[in-house]
Enzyme design. Structure first.
Site, PDB file in Angstrom:
ATOM      1  N   ARG A 398       0.984  -1.225  -0.048  1.00 53.19           N
ATOM      2  CA  ARG A 398      -0.138  -0.079   0.094  1.00 53.19           C
ATOM      3  C   ARG A 398       0.801   1.254  -0.029  1.00 53.19           C
ATOM      4  O   ARG A 398       0.397   2.262  -0.913  1.00 53.19           O
ATOM      5  CB  ARG A 398      -0.957   0.011   1.330  1.00 53.19           C
ATOM      6  CG  ARG A 398      -1.987   1.336   1.123  1.00 53.19           C
ATOM      7  CD  ARG A 398      -2.948   1.231   2.315  1.00 53.19           C
ATOM      8  NE  ARG A 398      -3.806   2.264   2.266  1.00 53.19           N
ATOM      9  CZ  ARG A 398      -3.951   3.511   2.233  1.00 53.19           C
ATOM     10  NH1 ARG A 398      -2.821   4.113   2.798  1.00 53.19           N
ATOM     11  NH2 ARG A 398      -4.818   4.352   2.258  1.00 53.19           N
ATOM     12  N   CYS A 399       1.926   1.265   0.762  1.00 46.61           N
ATOM     13  CA  CYS A 399       2.814   2.505   0.815  1.00 46.61           C
ATOM     14  C   CYS A 399       3.439   2.779  -0.588  1.00 46.61           C
ATOM     15  O   CYS A 399       3.693   3.910  -0.788  1.00 46.61           O
ATOM     16  CB  CYS A 399       3.970   2.317   1.816  1.00 46.61           C
ATOM     17  SG  CYS A 399       3.261   2.033   3.603  1.00 46.61           S
TER      18      CYS A 399
END
Length: 409
Positions: A398-399
């Protein structure tokens, strides 16, 4: 399906159609033990393998019908057709890199101008060493005192985590003021892309801008539904920023009617809200929390008649909070099932930082095998990517991704 708007993100789980990444480059090789902590890395990734791992990530996305675009390509396209914008960008980049002397500024401008736009962007991200400016000489006190430091401009290794500098919300986005000095320059790219790129200029409302005086980072911004936005109050995001975003969204009459401000521990293990929990299906979340842990949240709503924001404080378990505001019973899958040893280890390697590419389909790091097994037992389709080097930066799938378009759900 063609979307009328270049940004369309009204959930964390709608099928991902277009995403922004950064492919690792020489910036990782300009990390040294003496500066890596200041540049927010706990270790130095091996670039050759990091590229292979990241390409596996991008290939997994493409294999699932996602259009992958790279930030370095978007900014290159932005600057290629207008020399005045390019010159303005170079000057701003040098200034925000902390360069103040006239002769050093001139040397850097010459250095950047004498290469293609693509190479210029790559070298800006990589950092500028003294060897890069071999013709630059200075006998100033500052240069002599700092002559052993090999870098004139520090590298930007954290741009790998494209989620943080800016974040898509609805049809617009926040261009964030980063918490640490070392990450401030990352948002210059967003400023120019969304101001001048032919696809995005004049088409994307900005809910928060990089010149604000309080900090906000994209890892703390989670779009839970068309109605509910969650923002973490963390070591990287200040409460005042949450109120600013809320007011802008409420006043512009976007679909969001509730902003949930989650107060989370201010520590590196809980750096952003998306290291605490992420959504993977309509009613399912991954998380790293104990069974009895209660969150303090602040629900922000808008009183149209008075034009004021109402704030209600609550303290409850995560599943109760999410269940109430999403109107459904919520399942929480804990890292490694909540095991004290394995859960802590897999959280450190972003076991709760999953990227949903569709409801019930997620990309994860393969190293978090206990959490991944649990996800599969819950019926989640899991795409595992290698991560021995990528995980050294303390950020998960996600990052490393910034959704630009998701299908509505």
């Amino acid at each position: 399906m063609q979307y009328l708007k270049p940004i369309n993100v009204f959930s964390e789980i709608g099928r991902l159609k277009k995403v922004l990444l950064h492919r690792p480059g020489k910036e990782l090789e300009n990390l040294t033990p003496s500066i890596m902590k200041r540049l927010l890395f706990d270790d130095i990734p091996y670039l050759h393998v990091a590229i292979q791992e990241h390409d596996s990530f991008a290939d997994t996305l493409r294999g699932n019908g996602v259009e992958v675009v790279y930030i370095e390509d978007l900014i290159s396209e932005t600057l290629s057709n207008d020399d005045s914008i390019k010159e303005q960008f170079i000057s701003q980049f040098i200034l925000e890199a902390g360069i103040r002397t006239e002769n050093k500024t001139r040397a850097l401008k010459d250095y950047f101008c004498n290469m293609s736009v693509n190479d210029m962007i790559s070298n800006m991200i990589a950092g500028v060493t003294r060897d890069d400016l071999k013709n630059y000489k200075s006998d100033s006190l500052n240069s002599l005192v700092n002559s052993e430091y090999p870098l004139i401009i520090d590298p930007m290794p954290n741009i790998l985590f494209t989620r943080d500098p800016f974040a898509s919300i609805g049809h617009g986005l926040t261009i964030n003021r980063m918490s640490t000095k070392t990450r401030h320059r990352e948002t210059i790219f967003a400023e120019y892309i969304f101001k001048y790129h032919p696809i995005y200029k004049d088409n994307v409302p900005i809910w928060y801008n990089r010149d604000e005086d309080t900090t906000l980072e994209g890892g703390d911004e989670l779009v839970l539904s068309r109605d509910v936005l969650a923002i973490g109050v963390s070591e990287r995001t200040e409460s005042e920023s949450v109120e600013k975003v809320a007011r802008k969204l409420f006043e512009q009459k976007i679909s969001f009617n509730t902003i949930l401000a989650f107060q989370i521990p201010q520590s590196r293990a809980y750096m952003h809200l998306d290291t605490v929990f992420t959504q993977i299906d309509h009613t399912t979340f991954t998380s790293f929390i104990s069974d009895d842990m209660k969150f303090t949240i602040y629900a922000l709503t808008y009183d149209v008649s008075s034009g004021s924001i109402k704030v209600k404080s609550e303290k409850a378990k995560l599943e109760d909070i999410l269940g109430f505001y999403l109107g459904c019973k919520v399942n929480i899958i804990k890292c490694a099932g909540g095991d004290l040893i394995h859960g802590a280890r897999e959280q450190w390697n972003d076991g709760a930082n999953t990227l949903a590419i569709a409801p019930g389909e997620v990309i994860v790091y393969s190293r978090n095998h206990m959490t991944n097994k649990l996800l599969e037992e819950f019926g989640i389709k899991v795409y595992q990517i290698p991560s021995s080097e990528l995980s050294r930066g303390r950020g998960g799938p996600r990052c490393m991704s910034m959704p630009l378009i998701r299908e509505d759900i």
